[in-house]
Design an enzyme around this catalytic site. Structure first.
Site, short mmCIF file in Angstrom:
data_model
loop_
_atom_site.label_atom_id
_atom_site.label_comp_id
_atom_site.label_asym_id
_atom_site.label_seq_id
_atom_site.Cartn_x
_atom_site.Cartn_y
_atom_site.Cartn_z
N ASP A 241 25.12 29.51 50.10
CA ASP A 241 24.48 28.92 48.91
C ASP A 241 24.21 27.43 49.04
OD1 ASP A 241 23.82 30.89 47.08
OD2 ASP A 241 25.80 30.91 46.12
N LYS A 244 21.41 25.60 47.24
CA LYS A 244 21.42 25.18 45.82
C LYS A 244 21.23 23.68 45.66
CE LYS A 244 23.94 29.01 43.60
NZ LYS A 244 25.23 29.44 43.01
N HIS A 269 16.75 29.03 45.88
CA HIS A 269 17.87 28.48 46.67
C HIS A 269 18.01 29.22 48.00
CE1 HIS A 269 20.37 31.78 44.98
NE2 HIS A 269 21.24 31.52 45.94
N HIS A 295 20.83 36.81 51.13
CA HIS A 295 22.07 37.25 50.48
C HIS A 295 21.85 37.77 49.06
CE1 HIS A 295 22.07 33.04 49.06
NE2 HIS A 295 22.88 33.42 48.11
N HIS A 296 20.67 37.56 48.47
CA HIS A 296 20.37 38.15 47.16
C HIS A 296 19.39 39.31 47.24
CE1 HIS A 296 22.76 35.46 44.77
NE2 HIS A 296 22.23 34.42 45.38
N ASP A 346 29.75 37.70 47.93
CA ASP A 346 29.39 36.63 46.99
C ASP A 346 29.39 37.14 45.55
OD1 ASP A 346 28.46 34.09 46.10
OD2 ASP A 346 26.39 34.84 46.12
#
Ligand code: C2E
Ligand code: SIN
Ligand code: SIN
Ligand code: FE
Ligand code: FE
Length: 403
Positions: A241, A244, A269, A295-296, A346
């Site tokens: 992350d 961000k 991000h 990762h999302h 996460d």
């Protein structure tokens, strides 16, 4: 000597401190025939248990949990490792249960009592850096003796182990430096987003490494690939992350739900994070870029980095060096494995933590959510590996608590 030279070239390929300690300890144990061993790292005026191996106890006791325990010893004569750190001297003991009255160090028998393990011979070696400072202690236990029983450490074994620890100091310092640099990047992100803390990053790194370990064992992966990938993942996952830093504070720190427009900016991000590793200089950079980008991404294909569409304000897209949606959305096995693993680690950590916009969930609700999302948000294989971890998850939470 050739074994020791081989060790040094293999150490240069490792990234995480854990992998470096694991390699040094395995080699020292093999050279000396020791059944068990521990590496302690100096943390201020104490010695932390940083790596533990025990051939006899594996299976009896969950040693992975012990890797994440944050127990420590004072640097003094109340323990043998503490004495080695205090004096910078190697300590050799034939029988830990028969240390003479009046010796300047003591053996703590509690662990043996609890585990039923019988510690006999001990070789405790200070690891001294180039400036003469003790940075660690390597302690080897129960040298192989005749008839399969432990015997004393021979002078040759002690010499080899001392040579090895002498050279290990540089590798340990490199590992410490890499960890510090990664944590500094995380602290930079934390300046913007107070939820993106060092402990959160370390928990996600450790969950991801252990999920991968379980998954690789289930797949029957070779131990070389397993160790190498686990090593990289434990570090790269911590950086998921850092992108961000590219998101405005008003969105990151908003106490309530995001509007669709804010949400579209927030999605970026992943792009900012991947851009930080745009010119990869190492395998670590490649993995960190994959993780930051994906990762999302959900296993069922929803999720992002795509975030295309009318929601993203034009003035945002008009800024120089802003994302243009060029990261392709992926689904299923096309999502890099490291990103599928970190995606679960996460979310689990986010759910059980408090955020400016939500309360912490109880652990059983977070686990129920993950189970329900198997095949939806999450890769079923990754979900299975996560649920196989048992007490390790709790040990990691306790090792890296929020301040
Ligand atoms: P984060 O807070 O670290 O959350 C990471 C991911 O955990 C989220 O990704 C989401 O998949 C999951 N998650 C966190 N809380 C919940 C929850 O209450 N319910 C469910 N079902 N999932 C949850 P996501 O949604 O892509 O969000 C990415 C980041 O965007 C978040 O990181 C956070 O920094 C920010 N964000 C998301 N929603 C909000 C919001 O409503 N308000 C604010 N201020 N920020 C938000
Ligand atoms: C890998 O093991 O890294 C590739 C296979 C997969 O993505 O599941
Ligand atoms: C739960 O109660 O398990 C959480 C609800 C959800 O899945 O979002
Ligand atoms: Fe994220
Ligand atoms: Fe995160």
């Amino acid at each position: 000597m050739s074994r020791i030279l081989e060790l040094f070239s293999s150490l240069r390929e490792l990234t995480s401190l854990d992998a470096i300690l694991e390699r040094i300890l395995s080699e020292a144990r093999e050279l000396s025939g020791a059944e068990a061993g521990t590496v302690f790292l100096r943390e201020g005026d104490r010695l932390g248990f940083s790596y533990v191996q025990n051939d006899r106890l594996s299976g009896v006791e969950n040693l992975t949990e012990r890797v994440y325990q944050s127990a420590s010893l004072p640097i003094d004569g109340s323990s043998i490792a503490g004495y080695a750190a205090l004096t910078g001297q190697t300590v050799t003991i034939e029988d830990a249960w028969a240390i003479p009255e009046g010796a300047p160090y003591h053996f703590n028998i509690d662990f043996d009592k609890r585990s039923g393990y019988r510690t006999r011979s001990i070789l405790s070696l200070p690891v001294v850096n180039s400036r003469g400072k003790v940075v660690a202690v390597m302690q080897l236990i129960n040298a192989a003796g005749p008839h399969g029983r432990p015997g004393p450490f021979t002078p040759e074994a002690a010499d080899y182990a001392a040579l090895l620890t002498h050279h290990a100091a540089a590798a340990i310092e490199t590992g410490l430096m890499t960890r510090e640099m990664v944590l500094r990047m995380v602290r930079m992100a934390e300046l913007r987003d107070p939820s993106e803390t060092g402990p959160h990053a370390q928990r996600v790194g450790a969950y991801a490494a252990e999920i991968y370990h379980a998954l690789a064992l289930a797949r029957g992966a070779g131990s070389g690939v397993l160790k190498r990938t686990k090593d990289l993942l434990s570090v790269a996952a911590m950086l998921h992350d850092v992108g961000k830093v590219g998101i405005p504070d008003g969105i990151l720190q908003k106490p309530g739900p995001l509007t669709p427009g804010e949400r579209a900016i927030m999605c970026r991000h992943t792009w900012h994070g991947a851009a930080l590793f745009r010119d990869p200089a190492s395998e670590l950079d490649v993995m960190a870029a994959d993780i930051a980008a994906h990762h999302h991404q959900r296993f069922d294909g929803a999720g992002y980095p795509a975030c295309k569409g009318p929601l993203l304000p034009q003035e945002y897209l008009d800024q120089p060096d802003q994302p243009d949606g060029s990261l392709a959305p992926l689904a299923g096995q096309d999502i890099p494995l490291a990103a599928r693993i970190v995606g679960l680690a996460d979310v689990y950590d986010a759910l059980i933590s408090r955020r400016v916009y939500k309360q912490a969930w109880p652990d059983d609700q977070a686990r129920a959510h993950i189970a329900r999302e198997s095949g939806g948000h999450f890769d079923p294989e990754v979900v299975r590996a996560f649920f196989s971890l048992g007490g390790v998850v709790t040990a990691i939470r306790e090792r890296f608590p929020d301040p």
